[in-house]
Design a protein around this motif. Sequence first.
Motif, short mmCIF file in Angstrom:
data_model
loop_
_atom_site.label_atom_id
_atom_site.label_comp_id
_atom_site.label_asym_id
_atom_site.label_seq_id
_atom_site.Cartn_x
_atom_site.Cartn_y
_atom_site.Cartn_z
N GLY A 58 46.76 -21.55 -23.95
CA GLY A 58 45.80 -22.65 -24.03
C GLY A 58 46.06 -23.68 -22.97
O GLY A 58 45.13 -24.24 -22.37
N SER A 92 43.24 -15.41 -28.92
CA SER A 92 44.18 -16.46 -29.33
C SER A 92 43.91 -16.97 -30.74
O SER A 92 42.80 -16.89 -31.27
CB SER A 92 44.10 -17.64 -28.36
OG SER A 92 42.89 -18.36 -28.52
N THR A 99 38.91 -21.30 -35.00
CA THR A 99 37.54 -21.85 -34.96
C THR A 99 36.57 -20.91 -35.62
O THR A 99 35.74 -21.30 -36.45
CB THR A 99 37.12 -22.10 -33.50
OG1 THR A 99 37.97 -23.08 -32.92
CG2 THR A 99 35.67 -22.58 -33.42
N GLU A 117 43.84 -20.04 -31.44
CA GLU A 117 42.95 -21.20 -31.29
C GLU A 117 41.50 -20.80 -31.48
O GLU A 117 40.77 -21.38 -32.29
CB GLU A 117 43.14 -21.81 -29.90
CG GLU A 117 42.18 -22.96 -29.60
CD GLU A 117 42.23 -23.40 -28.15
OE1 GLU A 117 41.44 -24.28 -27.79
OE2 GLU A 117 43.05 -22.87 -27.38
#
Length: 435
Positions: free
Chosen positions: A18, A341, A347, A343
């Motif tokens: 990230g 990922s 989401t 991340e």
Amino acid sequence: MPDNPRRARGAIAVAAAGALLATACSPGAGPGGGGGELSGVELLVAAKWTGIEQQNFEEVLAGFEEQTGATVSYESTGEDTGAYLGPKLEAGEPPDIAILPQPGLVQEYAEQGALVPLAGDAASVLEEDYTDYWRELGSVDGEAYGILLKAAHKSIIWYRPDAFADAGVEPPTTWDDLTGTTATTLSDAGITPFAMCGASGWTLTDWFENVYLSQAGPEQYDQLAAHEIPWTDDSVVQTLETLADIWGEDSMINGGSDGGVQTDFPTCVTDVYGQQNAAMVYEGDFAAANAVEAGATVGEDAVAFPFPAVGDEPPLVVGGDIAVGMGEGEGVQELLAYLASAEAQTTWAGLGGYLSANSSVATDAYEDEFTQQLAQTVLDAGDSVRYDLSDQVPSGFGATEGRGMWSILQDFLRDSSDPEAAAEELENAASDADS
């Protein structure tokens, strides 16, 4: 889920990826904007998703655009991914990233030289955050090409709690309980046990896979998927005989076997939760949306129990979609790393209709308790989980309307009296697909 060293290493890798993606991004960076490390780069991603699935995925893609300044476009392949990609590859204009619904396609396109191996952060995230089984699923001859982005839990049976309460039964934990006490008591109470989705042949392969995995075990499941043992093997015949406990009993199925083979998915879900013609329906977590459309509330009057154990352990079969790189241009590996990922998938998890195979995605990322439980079972299963077998074999055998497994199992649903003959037909079809 409690922290552990493996997760900690994965979190570090994702954080590093990230940070790399965010390098040089300014607060105003976005699609086509200045300041991002990939500003001016245009990427095309193709997947089968439409409707709400497409909208959710595009929201995930927007996160990459905001971080990097790249512009990412999306195209739907439709249900036949091969029919979409074939002309694109022939013209030398494939999408930068394709999301494939079958591991068999990963091997097919890798052998054609159409795929780019994972590299850099994409390869690192796969190594750190995915179990050996998921890594191998997207690999060909030891080379990693794909990442399972979106999973589907296919080892649950949906039921109506009111029907179970009226009959005085509880969710079963073994196949004998399901076909014996549960189904018999429901029938005695005047309640048809199952709605069947037999007109959609893929649902019957899901039935087969769950019974086979639990009864024969993971090792033989892998051997059968690779056609290292024939479909005439005793283990296949035994699974067909077990399926006949339900498929061969008209009283078990709404409309009998003829009605079952004429009912498609999702009409079978409506039969349970809309028409209330049956107490149970087998299909994956995605059936929740159809139950809601039929007027049910998931977690209240639409609930599910794990597919019962036929052998020593209950099965866990997962389907899903695998992201592969088809372009070698700038940004392809970065986007693959982002999609893989924790991340991006956290989401996605919060948007609903999604399950992750990434061990660093916390279960509390999911919006409801039911999905959290399903996600936890996938993580807890480790390497004992198995991918949908029909999607691992050549598509002409495992995933084609009117052919192979779909049509042979539909015929077996109509008449389950000769498992050996059905196994022979499966072997002939598998051999033809291999040749």
